[in-house]
Design a protein around this motif. Structure first.
Motif, PDB file in Angstrom:
ATOM      1  N   ASP A 131     -35.146   7.567 -72.018  1.00 28.26           N
ATOM      2  CA  ASP A 131     -36.026   6.624 -71.321  1.00 28.26           C
ATOM      3  C   ASP A 131     -37.222   7.345 -70.707  1.00 28.26           C
ATOM      4  O   ASP A 131     -38.355   6.855 -70.745  1.00 28.26           O
TER       5      ASP A 131
ATOM      6  N   GLN B 248     -29.900  -4.812 -78.351  1.00 23.55           N
ATOM      7  CA  GLN B 248     -30.507  -3.789 -77.490  1.00 23.55           C
ATOM      8  C   GLN B 248     -31.890  -4.262 -77.027  1.00 23.55           C
ATOM      9  O   GLN B 248     -32.611  -4.891 -77.800  1.00 23.55           O
TER      10      GLN B 248
ATOM     11  N   LYS C 112     -35.487  -2.956 -74.805  1.00 21.31           N
ATOM     12  CA  LYS C 112     -36.252  -1.937 -74.094  1.00 21.31           C
ATOM     13  C   LYS C 112     -37.535  -2.580 -73.602  1.00 21.31           C
ATOM     14  O   LYS C 112     -38.329  -3.093 -74.392  1.00 21.31           O
TER      15      LYS C 112
ATOM     16  N   GLU D 127     -33.813   1.512 -71.832  1.00 25.26           N
ATOM     17  CA  GLU D 127     -33.119   0.837 -72.911  1.00 25.26           C
ATOM     18  C   GLU D 127     -31.700   0.490 -72.481  1.00 25.26           C
ATOM     19  O   GLU D 127     -31.015   1.301 -71.851  1.00 25.26           O
TER      20      GLU D 127
END
Length: 435
Positions: free
Chosen positions: A100, A220, A222, A285
């Motif tokens: 990240d 997922q 982000k 994420e």
């Protein structure tokens, strides 16, 4: 608690090393790598994620825990009896936090940003005890800026690294940005990325029937949205959770998941009503939803194998792979493998097929291979050959038919319209056909 944490390259180079308690010898990293590299216990090719170190034929009392992330070994050691699942989850979260902050997780980015990495480790773990693994909370304590790795030095993009927004496409390197670094000029591009990643396991019988099938999936996310606005993410309205869900009676077209779990930030106020998830995404994420499905689904590939004897010391293998997905989709990173009898002396062509060819949906590919043996065949050759295994990646395709219908972001103003990118990826977890 853990005693040490370190990151090793594939060559065994020590990239990051932190000793929190001084209880484990300094040479533990070398001992660990030697043990993993030459692992031969119980006939296994790879070392298990958890094992006890042995030094000079005696157990040295050190427990080693490791996970492999993008070719790097993230390792923790301890002498105390600690939950293995806890330590393995900690290692995965440390890798995610570092990614990240750095944007790209590889050996080069770790070496360039070693000051930032050590600052993160000191905040995440204190005297061996975990403090936090939240990227959002760490932003209040970590102030070093990451040094960006040149994107030109990254590996070329595959079709699986393409994000979609309607008819627009954006390369996957767009998501390899740090969550704390700004764009050139001090501006921050408002955008959010959503991945629907599915790993499928299928076993075919020798006659081509499906014996077992399972999908392990995750959504997922982000986020690069400033101010952490509220997000509404809508899934299929006919989505059913569990066989007893009344929605499972909608028909064969409905999506039936065996079970699922959600990130702690997800609110399920309207989920039972309209299959909508509401959340305020944290920085970095994170998995919005993990799910598992054993309902019958159409496998993306069919594998048919035939072995014909052509004399006392020869045989011919005919292997056909059929792509059963739309012609608008292309699969890549395909590897097909088939173990041969031990007494095989030659195979023309070699039967480990690693092809960079792109297999287009609806097409068929056939391989013929001639085998030569060192001894006369005894019994059925099919009992000593196979099974055929296959690995692949199919971008913009998902076998479960689970879809993100829309992604709604709370507006700060009438002109606020961040970019929304959605990507579907299907990968083989265990794709096997018996002969």
């Amino acid at each position: 608690m853990i005693s040490q944490f370190f990151v090793l390259s594939q060559r065994g180079d020590n990239i990051v090393f932190r000793d929190y308690r001084g209880e484990v010898p300094k040479g533990s990293a070398e001992i660990f790598f030697r043990k993993v590299k030459f692992w031969k216990e119980d006939g296994e090719e790879e070392a298990p994620p958890v094992f006890v170190g042995i030094l000079f034929a005696n157990v040295d009392g050190v427990n080693y825990f490791h996970v492999k992330v993008v070719g790097l070994l993230f390792v923790a050691t301890t002498r105390v009896n600690v939950s293995p699942s806890l330590v393995l989850e900690l290692l995965q979260r440390i890798a995610r936090v570092i990614k990240d902050y750095l944007g790209v997780l590889n050996e080069d980015s770790l070496r360039k940003n070693f000051v930032l990495v050590y600052e993160l480790l000191d905040e995440v773990i204190d005297f061996g005890y975990v403090q936090t693994t939240s990227t959002e909370l760490l932003k209040s304590y970590v102030f070093n800026e990451p040094l960006v790795v040149d994107a030109a030095r990254l590996q070329p993009l595959s079709p699986a690294a393409i994000f979609m927004q309607g008819t627009k496409r954006m390369p996957g390197t767009a998501v390899t940005k740090s969550v704390v670094a700004n764009e050139p000029g001090g501006r921050k591009r408002e955008e959010i990325f959503v991945d629907i990643i599915e790993k499928i396991s299928v076993t075919f019988s020798s006659s081509g029937y499906i014996l077992t099938s399972e999908i392990d999936g995750t959504i997922q996310m982000k986020s690069y949205l400033s101010g952490n606005p509220e997000i509404r993410l809508a899934l299929n309205e006919d989505l059913s959770i569990g066989r007893g869900d009344y929605r499972s009676s909608f028909g064969s077209g409905s999506v039936i998941l065996d079970d699922c779990n959600f990130h702690e930030s997800v609110r399920l106020d309207n989920f039972d009503l309209d299959r909508t998830l509401t959340l305020v995404p944290p920085d970095g994420e994170f998995p919005v939803m993990n799910y598992r499905m054993t309902q019958e689904f159409k496998p993306p590939f069919r594998i048919n194998t035939l072995i014909e004897e052509a004399g006392a010391l020869k045989a011919e293998v005919i292997l056909k792979v059929s792509a059963e997905f739309p012609s608008s989709i292309t699969a890549n990173t395909i590897i097909v493998q088939m173990p041969l009898p031990k007494y095989t002396t030659s195979c023309d062509p070699p039967f480990t097929i690693s092809t960079s060819l792109r297999i287009v949906g609806g097409s068929e590919h056939t391989l013929r291979a001639k085998l030569t043996f060192s001894q006369e065949l005894h019994g059925n050759i099919t009992k000593e050959a196979g099974p055929v295994s296959m690995t692949f990646t199919i971008p913009m395709y998902n076998a479960s038919r689970l879809q993100v219908k829309y992604l709604q972001i709370a507006k700060k103003s009438s002109t606020y319209n961040p970019y929304r990118w959605v990507r579907y990826v299907t990968q083989a977890n265990s794709y096997v056909a018996r002969i």
